[in-house]
Design a protein around this motif. Structure first.
Motif, PDB file in Angstrom:
ATOM      1  N   THR A  76       0.817  -1.198   0.000  1.00 40.86           N
ATOM      2  CA  THR A  76       0.000   0.000   0.000  1.00 40.86           C
ATOM      3  C   THR A  76       0.856   1.256   0.000  1.00 40.86           C
ATOM      4  O   THR A  76       0.552   2.240  -0.663  1.00 40.86           O
ATOM      5  CB  THR A  76      -0.886  -0.011   1.255  1.00 40.86           C
ATOM      6  OG1 THR A  76      -1.507  -1.280   1.341  1.00 40.86           O
ATOM      7  CG2 THR A  76      -1.924   1.071   1.192  1.00 40.86           C
ATOM      8  N   HIS A 106      -1.906  -4.403  -4.352  1.00 41.74           N
ATOM      9  CA  HIS A 106      -2.795  -3.444  -3.718  1.00 41.74           C
ATOM     10  C   HIS A 106      -3.785  -2.880  -4.727  1.00 41.74           C
ATOM     11  O   HIS A 106      -4.959  -2.686  -4.411  1.00 41.74           O
ATOM     12  CB  HIS A 106      -2.014  -2.293  -3.080  1.00 41.74           C
ATOM     13  CG  HIS A 106      -2.925  -1.269  -2.457  1.00 41.74           C
ATOM     14  ND1 HIS A 106      -3.651  -1.520  -1.320  1.00 41.74           N
ATOM     15  CD2 HIS A 106      -3.265  -0.021  -2.858  1.00 41.74           C
ATOM     16  CE1 HIS A 106      -4.394  -0.465  -1.028  1.00 41.74           C
ATOM     17  NE2 HIS A 106      -4.185   0.450  -1.945  1.00 41.74           N
ATOM     18  N   TRP A 159      -6.709  -5.320  -5.504  1.00 40.60           N
ATOM     19  CA  TRP A 159      -7.607  -5.440  -4.368  1.00 40.60           C
ATOM     20  C   TRP A 159      -8.371  -4.136  -4.157  1.00 40.60           C
ATOM     21  O   TRP A 159      -9.564  -4.108  -3.884  1.00 40.60           O
ATOM     22  CB  TRP A 159      -6.800  -5.798  -3.119  1.00 40.60           C
ATOM     23  CG  TRP A 159      -7.729  -6.036  -1.999  1.00 40.60           C
ATOM     24  CD1 TRP A 159      -8.453  -7.161  -1.785  1.00 40.60           C
ATOM     25  CD2 TRP A 159      -8.103  -5.108  -1.002  1.00 40.60           C
ATOM     26  NE1 TRP A 159      -9.263  -6.990  -0.704  1.00 40.60           N
ATOM     27  CE2 TRP A 159      -9.072  -5.737  -0.208  1.00 40.60           C
ATOM     28  CE3 TRP A 159      -7.725  -3.797  -0.704  1.00 40.60           C
ATOM     29  CZ2 TRP A 159      -9.663  -5.115   0.873  1.00 40.60           C
ATOM     30  CZ3 TRP A 159      -8.309  -3.173   0.372  1.00 40.60           C
ATOM     31  CH2 TRP A 159      -9.262  -3.834   1.152  1.00 40.60           C
ATOM     32  N   SER A 160      -7.636  -3.048  -4.329  1.00 41.28           N
ATOM     33  CA  SER A 160      -8.215  -1.724  -4.149  1.00 41.28           C
ATOM     34  C   SER A 160      -9.316  -1.483  -5.174  1.00 41.28           C
ATOM     35  O   SER A 160     -10.346  -0.865  -4.865  1.00 41.28           O
ATOM     36  CB  SER A 160      -7.091  -0.707  -4.298  1.00 41.28           C
ATOM     37  OG  SER A 160      -7.529   0.547  -3.928  1.00 41.28           O
ATOM     38  N   ALA A 161      -9.101  -1.990  -6.386  1.00 40.99           N
ATOM     39  CA  ALA A 161     -10.121  -1.828  -7.417  1.00 40.99           C
ATOM     40  C   ALA A 161     -11.388  -2.583  -7.022  1.00 40.99           C
ATOM     41  O   ALA A 161     -12.497  -2.062  -7.161  1.00 40.99           O
ATOM     42  CB  ALA A 161      -9.595  -2.334  -8.749  1.00 40.99           C
ATOM     43  N   GLN A 207     -12.361  -3.202  -4.078  1.00 43.82           N
ATOM     44  CA  GLN A 207     -12.958  -2.445  -2.978  1.00 43.82           C
ATOM     45  C   GLN A 207     -13.678  -1.205  -3.517  1.00 43.82           C
ATOM     46  O   GLN A 207     -14.792  -0.900  -3.132  1.00 43.82           O
ATOM     47  CB  GLN A 207     -11.855  -2.058  -1.979  1.00 43.82           C
ATOM     48  CG  GLN A 207     -12.267  -1.070  -0.913  1.00 43.82           C
ATOM     49  CD  GLN A 207     -12.760  -1.759   0.357  1.00 43.82           C
ATOM     50  OE1 GLN A 207     -12.918  -2.973   0.400  1.00 43.82           O
ATOM     51  NE2 GLN A 207     -13.035  -0.979   1.381  1.00 43.82           N
ATOM     52  N   SER A 208     -13.022  -0.507  -4.443  1.00 43.03           N
ATOM     53  CA  SER A 208     -13.616   0.720  -4.976  1.00 43.03           C
ATOM     54  C   SER A 208     -14.886   0.421  -5.766  1.00 43.03           C
ATOM     55  O   SER A 208     -15.776   1.257  -5.847  1.00 43.03           O
ATOM     56  CB  SER A 208     -12.631   1.451  -5.880  1.00 43.03           C
ATOM     57  OG  SER A 208     -11.533   1.880  -5.120  1.00 43.03           O
ATOM     58  N   LEU A 209     -14.945  -0.743  -6.356  1.00 43.76           N
ATOM     59  CA  LEU A 209     -16.152  -1.101  -7.096  1.00 43.76           C
ATOM     60  C   LEU A 209     -17.200  -1.737  -6.183  1.00 43.76           C
ATOM     61  O   LEU A 209     -18.262  -2.143  -6.635  1.00 43.76           O
ATOM     62  CB  LEU A 209     -15.797  -2.064  -8.236  1.00 43.76           C
ATOM     63  CG  LEU A 209     -14.887  -1.441  -9.305  1.00 43.76           C
ATOM     64  CD1 LEU A 209     -14.446  -2.496 -10.300  1.00 43.76           C
ATOM     65  CD2 LEU A 209     -15.590  -0.297 -10.029  1.00 43.76           C
ATOM     66  N   GLY A 210     -16.847  -1.802  -4.900  1.00 44.49           N
ATOM     67  CA  GLY A 210     -17.824  -2.287  -3.934  1.00 44.49           C
ATOM     68  C   GLY A 210     -18.035  -3.789  -3.968  1.00 44.49           C
ATOM     69  O   GLY A 210     -19.089  -4.272  -3.577  1.00 44.49           O
ATOM     70  N   LEU A 211     -17.034  -4.527  -4.435  1.00 45.29           N
ATOM     71  CA  LEU A 211     -17.210  -5.975  -4.556  1.00 45.29           C
ATOM     72  C   LEU A 211     -16.819  -6.726  -3.289  1.00 45.29           C
ATOM     73  O   LEU A 211     -17.032  -7.926  -3.178  1.00 45.29           O
ATOM     74  CB  LEU A 211     -16.360  -6.507  -5.727  1.00 45.29           C
ATOM     75  CG  LEU A 211     -16.630  -5.843  -7.076  1.00 45.29           C
ATOM     76  CD1 LEU A 211     -15.658  -6.363  -8.130  1.00 45.29           C
ATOM     77  CD2 LEU A 211     -18.063  -6.101  -7.522  1.00 45.29           C
ATOM     78  N   THR A 212     -16.225  -6.016  -2.331  1.00 41.43           N
ATOM     79  CA  THR A 212     -15.627  -6.709  -1.179  1.00 41.43           C
ATOM     80  C   THR A 212     -16.490  -6.628   0.069  1.00 41.43           C
ATOM     81  O   THR A 212     -15.991  -6.581   1.178  1.00 41.43           O
ATOM     82  CB  THR A 212     -14.254  -6.088  -0.872  1.00 41.43           C
ATOM     83  OG1 THR A 212     -14.427  -4.661  -0.844  1.00 41.43           O
ATOM     84  CG2 THR A 212     -13.237  -6.438  -1.909  1.00 41.43           C
ATOM     85  N   ARG A 213     -17.806  -6.616  -0.113  1.00 37.72           N
ATOM     86  CA  ARG A 213     -18.666  -6.397   1.044  1.00 37.72           C
ATOM     87  C   ARG A 213     -18.777  -7.612   1.956  1.00 37.72           C
ATOM     88  O   ARG A 213     -18.823  -7.493   3.154  1.00 37.72           O
ATOM     89  CB  ARG A 213     -20.070  -6.007   0.573  1.00 37.72           C
ATOM     90  CG  ARG A 213     -20.120  -4.593   0.067  1.00 37.72           C
ATOM     91  CD  ARG A 213     -21.381  -4.374  -0.708  1.00 37.72           C
ATOM     92  NE  ARG A 213     -21.464  -5.333  -1.816  1.00 37.72           N
ATOM     93  CZ  ARG A 213     -22.403  -5.297  -2.745  1.00 37.72           C
ATOM     94  NH1 ARG A 213     -23.341  -4.390  -2.695  1.00 37.72           N
ATOM     95  NH2 ARG A 213     -22.403  -6.161  -3.715  1.00 37.72           N
ATOM     96  N   ARG A 214     -18.840  -8.790   1.350  1.00 35.06           N
ATOM     97  CA  ARG A 214     -19.029 -10.007   2.158  1.00 35.06           C
ATOM     98  C   ARG A 214     -17.682 -10.635   2.478  1.00 35.06           C
ATOM     99  O   ARG A 214     -16.817 -10.722   1.605  1.00 35.06           O
ATOM    100  CB  ARG A 214     -19.897 -11.007   1.407  1.00 35.06           C
ATOM    101  CG  ARG A 214     -21.295 -10.509   1.135  1.00 35.06           C
ATOM    102  CD  ARG A 214     -22.213 -10.797   2.313  1.00 35.06           C
ATOM    103  NE  ARG A 214     -23.484 -10.090   2.169  1.00 35.06           N
ATOM    104  CZ  ARG A 214     -24.301  -9.820   3.179  1.00 35.06           C
ATOM    105  NH1 ARG A 214     -23.969 -10.165   4.399  1.00 35.06           N
ATOM    106  NH2 ARG A 214     -25.431  -9.190   2.979  1.00 35.06           N
ATOM    107  N   ARG A 248     -14.642 -11.182  -0.031  1.00 32.68           N
ATOM    108  CA  ARG A 248     -13.512 -10.297   0.220  1.00 32.68           C
ATOM    109  C   ARG A 248     -12.213 -11.089   0.318  1.00 32.68           C
ATOM    110  O   ARG A 248     -11.207 -10.759  -0.311  1.00 32.68           O
ATOM    111  CB  ARG A 248     -13.745  -9.510   1.512  1.00 32.68           C
ATOM    112  CG  ARG A 248     -12.639  -8.526   1.830  1.00 32.68           C
ATOM    113  CD  ARG A 248     -13.015  -7.589   2.955  1.00 32.68           C
ATOM    114  NE  ARG A 248     -13.248  -8.268   4.220  1.00 32.68           N
ATOM    115  CZ  ARG A 248     -14.425  -8.363   4.820  1.00 32.68           C
ATOM    116  NH1 ARG A 248     -15.491  -7.831   4.273  1.00 32.68           N
ATOM    117  NH2 ARG A 248     -14.536  -9.001   5.970  1.00 32.68           N
TER     118      ARG A 248
END
Lengths: 246, 212, 674
Positions: B96, B163, B166-168, B170-177, B181
């Motif tokens: 990061t 990073h 993974w960050s992408a 997260q930014s696209l909101g795919l890592t909620r569960r 994740r």
């Protein structure tokens, strides 16, 4: 124990401010960090100096009023702990401790370690609520909520609004704070009708306040005294994208 | 950032697969390079795919950098007064912290890499040699410093991707569960590792003389 | 209610240009400590008669309504943004009034309601375990040791069910069961499971609900929010409360805000003891200023001491932290049998331990009510058997629970509390028994209000912990949140309309009245800044707190109270001659804020002692050593003290007005937990 404190002193918003060094002696390891500052302040008052201004209120880690950057870490290095709950036993005798206010343009310094966090209130004003006037609510059991959702909503709802996430973020982003509220309300059935508009309005307000952008460094979650989960930010992003695509 | 990054990752995957053809011998490698130029021929003029790719890549890189610069500028604006104490990272995450300077190193590398392998300007064989010869020549043991630079840059890219990917997500909101994740986090690490290994394999083999 | 403010003397600063050396005439100088006069009895004229279950309906119907078009022309000031103030300001804004809200913190979300852990009672009977509005009413009247009004308490129980609905609709994440329905638990000795909770942070979640509703109204423009503003005086004009004088704590500016009605929701005054579970900023200034302008003070001596707090660790201690009462469900309370036993707890064998609650109260054991558990702890410490620093602590031991249920089960139930304990004390409660000691937690007393929550100053309404109304002499667990929200969401917004419907006749606010209030504030600040003595306000506050704790704390005697009444005026005089307040009145000056609050605590402390001295019975949180039965239990004197003591402030000392309490529904009985 004896300590050397380097504290940010700034008499007002127009003052440039500087670090000032103080010695405090006979500090008990059982003191809280703020009690240690109380001792310093009592002495400063009697010496005719201006005591160090800092915000604090409940002193039990829940009101979110206190907060300072201690040795470069928001609320100090003790995990999941607000400044008021940090105790001196975690420092070594003879230590040099640097104490600074939260640093962010949307958190202007009022005096010394006191900053203005009203930008957080404005983010909530933008949509961090469910519109339900008093007296209009249906019976509490009208809508069952899966326990899992209620628990996850609770995890996000424990945010105390202290601002450590902003202070720790290398970008000065308020994403974790904003996301916590969007997640809390977005996970509950009661929050659904306003879910899209809430996400859009809150994110836009956050940007308008001048907070930085999120680069997913995770520093916010790491210092958060309540351990607000990082995936709340993903939820905020998803809700925001969903609202933007409508 | 996420979208332009995704474009670049797709390109890197393709690029890596192409590179690995070097293990199938000069013929295969050169044939592949040639095919890139003539794909769609004769319906389309030569270099159609390459030109489109190049335009998309240039745009993606430019937008990616622009996004990075504006994020950095926003960050600087959001914190006009810096901390006196050195900010100590609490999140761990070495990858990061390398994103910004890592990005700069990668840009420098890309420039060198183009001059070396595409235009041949700094390649001992020059621009007129076959791609296979240029590659072999570029990574001769005598030019160990080129190889080293390449290795460092690849590791940087690996970190950047780990990073970045993974960050992408997260930014696209795919890592909620949590399940998703963790899967995505592992996926980002695997893809980055595969890319690094894939890219490093050829030059290392050239340098130690396995591929001649 | 007749109120003639103009005949009263300006109470605060006797001279406009004070000098540090001048002899100071004190703010209140009753002729002799502890003396008071008895005035006319007082009645609550607003509560309707008739069956108790119909009274709130009747009152709502009788209350005049304000024309919706007129509401936006009427201004209401709400001071304080806790559960009561926050919900009231939001609701009044929703109704269309022009609301001005004030808090001393940097955001309305920080009010100390946020620290409430346990839960909120409501007579939902979702468990089908026999709960009802009537039972909650009954339990609350009885728990309050028969010193609360039946009408008020019944209404509270009625409204309690609406609170849960409202909170759930706002998105308050209450604990739920796997079926998706709300979970409840039994709390504070209640025999039904009526306490709704959100882990150990119920207060936080409810407050954030109210805060969000408030922010929504701020965004809508109906509420104007003033954070970091401290109310320092109330403006009374034409016999009505018409505004407040506040200090902008950031700029130091003294501001006047006028209104058609003023609502005080400024919380309790437990910080008079210096050490309490209250937030550091909690203070009595708002209600004390109102008291000195004519609002009667009800039952000031009724203080609740919470038995399970983390003991004091040293002189520097700045506040006390509560540990949820639920710990007593599995923890066993004990002290060494032998006086001054200095051994580590693990080295003390079973037969040399005294599980005193289980011994004295075999039926309830460790689960006796708060006041009884507190006093028992004090007694064993007074015997010299206390543990920890200064011998002021008793063990709360989980060894048995861990052996019985396993460490994991204990951790699941109490993990966060154990963590909190370890963070503060540095001791691991899984291995070493916790040490606990009682601490001041809540004040049942407060400004006297009628059924409409209106004080004796017309137009001044008082809600939440700041009023005296619903808990009698002792508050039950999980009832504070209920009362704050009942007042703010449901009761006040209705009753204040009845008053505001007559606003047309209020007339303009007289300028002299404003000038006088402002001058009082300014003089006071000037005077605090000019003393320039040798002791800090905090050091006086600590000393005052010590006096109150020792002489007017868990156990009070005539002798101790007289001692306090002697010491307090002396100390107060010294304070006004020797306090050192650095800096000036401009800008942020936290030392000045503190000094002003301490000054008011001094005056309140004296009234508390007067009240405690006059009430020679024991009841609820007020334990007079002279009034106990053969077993050492509190002995009420219903014949002589079944009344609310409403104190009027006068320059010549306090005047007592008695409000007789009638019990038509709940028969007065002596509590017994044996």
């Amino acid at each position: 124990m004896n300590l050397t404190l380097k504290i940010w002193r700034q008499s007002g918003s127009s003052d440039k401010g500087r670090m000032v060094t103080y010695r405090v002696e006979d500090v008990s390891p059982d003191m809280s960090f703020l009690e240690m500052l109380d001792v310093l302040n009592e002495r400063l008052i009697l010496e005719g100096d201006d005591p160090v201004a800092f915000d604090h209120d409940c002193r039990e880690g829940i009101c979110g009023m206190c907060g300072m950057v201690i040795n470069g870490v928001a609320h100090g290095e003790q995990r999941a702990t607000t400044t008021c709950q940090l105790h001196m036993r975690h420092f070594e005798d003879g230590a040099v401790i640097t104490i600074e206010p939260w640093r962010a343009a949307p958190f202007p310094v009022i005096k010394d370690l006191v900053v203005d966090r009203s930008s957080f209130d404005r983010i909530i004003q933008a949509g961090g609520f469910v519109s339900v006037p008093a007296g209009s609510a249906p019976d509490a059991h009208a809508v069952p909520v899966p326990k899992e959702d209620a628990d996850a909503a609770f995890d996000a709802a424990t945010c105390i609004g202290c601002g450590a996430c902003v202070a720790a973020c290398p970008n000065g982003s308020a994403s974790l704070f904003t996301a916590a509220k969007i997640t809390h309300l977005g996970l509950l059935p009661q929050g659904q009708p306003e879910r899209d508009s809430r996400a859009r309005a809150m994110v836009e307000q956050m940007d308008a306040e001048g907070f930085g952008g999120c680069t997913n460094t995770g520093e916010c979650t790491a210092v958060c005294p309540k351990g607000i989960p990082f995936d709340t930010i993903a939820r905020m992003n998803a809700d925001y994208l969903r609202s933007a695509s409508k | 950032m996420a979208v332009t990054g995704a474009v670049l990752v797709l390109f890197l995957l393709g690029h890596m697969l192409g590179n690995l053809k070097i293990f199938l011998g000069a013929g295969s490698f050169n044939h592949y390079a040639d095919w890139l130029r003539t794909v769609g021929s004769p319906a389309l003029p030569d270099r159609t795919l390459l030109t489109i790719t190049e335009i998309v890549l240039v745009l993606a890189v430019a937008l990616h950098m622009w996004a990075a610069v504006s994020l950095a500028r926003r960050a600087a604006k959001a914190r006009p007064v810096k901390y006196a104490a050195k900010r100590r990272s609490q999140a761990g995450g070495y990858a990061t912290r390398t994103m910004r300077y890592g990005g700069v190193i990668i840009v420098l590398f890309v420039i060198w890499h183009l001059l070396d392998m595409t235009f041949g300007t700094v390649n001992p064989e020059g621009g007129d040699a076959t791609p296979y010869d240029r590659m072999i020549a570029g990574f001769q043991p005598g030019r160990w410093w080129v190889g080293l630079f390449y290795l460092v840059a690849m590791v940087m890219i690996g970190l950047h991707l780990r990073h970045g990917l993974w960050s992408a997500f997260q930014s696209l909101g795919l890592t909620r569960r949590p399940r998703v994740r963790n899967a995505l986090r592992a996926g980002a690490a695997v893809v980055s590792a595969v890319l690094v290994v894939g890219f490093v394999a050829a030059p290392v083999c050239i340098m130690i003389g396995v591929v001649k | 209610m007749k109120f003639r403010r103009r005949q009263q003397q300006e109470p605060v600063a006797p001279s406009p240009s004070p000098s540090p050396s001048s002899s100071v005439s004190l703010p209140v100088s009753p002729p002799r400590p502890g003396t008071y006069r008895t005035g006319e009895p007082i009645r609550d004229t607003k509560a309707p008669s008739g069956p108790v279950e119909d009274r709130w309906d009747t009152r709502r119907f009788q209350a005049k309504l304000v024309n919706p078009a007129n509401k936006r022309k009427l201004t209401v000031i709400v001071v304080g943004t806790g559960l009561a103030g926050g919900s009231a300001a939001a609701t009044l804004g929703e109704l269309g009034y022009k609301v001005k809200s004030f808090c001393y913190q940097d955001s309305p979300r920080r009010a100390h309601s946020i620290a409430a852990q346990g839960g909120i009672n409501a007579a939902k009977n979702y468990r089908g375990d026999g709960d009802s509005v009537y039972r909650l009413f009954y339990d609350t009247v009885k728990g309050g040791d028969f010193r609360a009004r039946e009408s008020n308490v019944y209404r509270l129980a009625q409204v309690s069910v609406n609170i849960i609905d409202q909170a759930v609709a706002q998105g308050v994440p209450f604990a739920r069961e796997y079926g998706g329905l709300l979970d409840t638990r039994s709390f504070g000795g209640a025999q039904v499971s009526r306490t709704f909770y959100a882990r150990g942070q119920t207060g936080q979640q409810l407050l954030l609900g109210a805060y969000q509703a408030l922010e929504r109204q701020i965004a809508a423009g109906t509420v104007e929010m003033h954070t970091r503003h401290e109310m320092l005086e109330i403006v009374v004009s034409g016999g009505r409360a018409r505004g407040v004088v506040v200090r902008d704590m950031v700029t130091g500016e003294i501001e006047t805000h006028l209104a058609d009605a003023v609502v005080l929701a400024t919380g309790g005054y437990g910080n008079v003891f210096f050490l309490s579970t209250n937030a550091k900023g909690c203070n009595t200034t708002a209600i004390w200023r109102a008291h000195k302008k004519g609002a009667y003070f009800g039952n000031p001596c009724f203080t609740q001491i919470h038995p399970t707090c983390i003991p004091v660790s040293g002189d520097y201690q700045s506040k006390l932290t509560l540990m949820s009462e639920s710990l007593r469900n599995d923890g066993r309370v004990w002290v060494p049998l032998r006086k001054g036993d200095g051994r580590a707890p693990a080295d003390i064998p079973e037969d040399e331990r005294d599980y005193y609650l289980e011994r004295i109260y075999p039926a309830f054991g460790n689960l006796v009510p708060r006041d009884i558990a507190s006093r028992a702890a004090k007694n064993v410490c007074d015997e010299g058997r206390g543990v920890g620093p200064g011998g002021l602590g008793v063990y709360l031991d989980f060894a048995d629970a861990i052996a019985r249920l396993g460490r994991d089960a204990v951790e699941k139930k109490y993990g966060n509390l154990f963590e909190m304990y370890e963070r503060i004390t540095g001791e691991n409660p899984y291995e070493v028994p916790m040490r606990i000691y009682p601490a001041v937690h809540y004040t049942m007393g407060g400004l006297w209000v009628d059924y409409d929550l209106q004080s004796t100053i017309p137009g001044l309404f008082v809600i939440g912990e700041a009023n005296f109304s619903d808990h009698g002499a002792n508050r039950l667990g999980a009832s504070a949140l209920m009362q704050g929200l009942a007042d703010g969401y449901f009761v006040l917004p209705t009753t204040i309309g009845d008053y505001l419907a007559g606003a047309g006749a209020f007339g303009p606010v007289e300028e002299d009245d404003v000038a006088e209030a402002r001058k009082a504030v300014q003089d006071r600040i000037d005077r605090l800044l000019s003393v320039n003595g040798t002791r800090t306000a905090d050091s006086y506050h600590r000393e005052l707190g010590r006096i109150m704790w020792d002489y007017c704390g868990m156990e009070r005697t005539e002798e101790s109270l007289r001692k306090a009444l002697e010491r307090i005026p002396e100390l107060r005089e010294e304070f006004w001659n020797n306090v050192k307040v650095p800096g000036d009145a401009e800008g942020l000056n936290q030392a000045l804020e503190r000094a002003g609050r301490v000054a008011d605590f001094f005056e309140l402390a004296e009234l508390m002692c007067v009240d405690a001295l006059h009430r020679t019975e024991s009841c609820g949180g007020h334990f007079r050593a002279e009034s106990q039965d053969a077993d050492g239990e509190a002995l009420r004197d219903d014949e002589n003290f079944a009344y609310v003591a409403a104190w009027e402030w006068t320059p010549d000392g306090p005047v007592l007005h008695k409000e007789e309490l009638d019990y038509e529904y709940v028969k007065m009985t002596q509590r017994s937990y044996k």
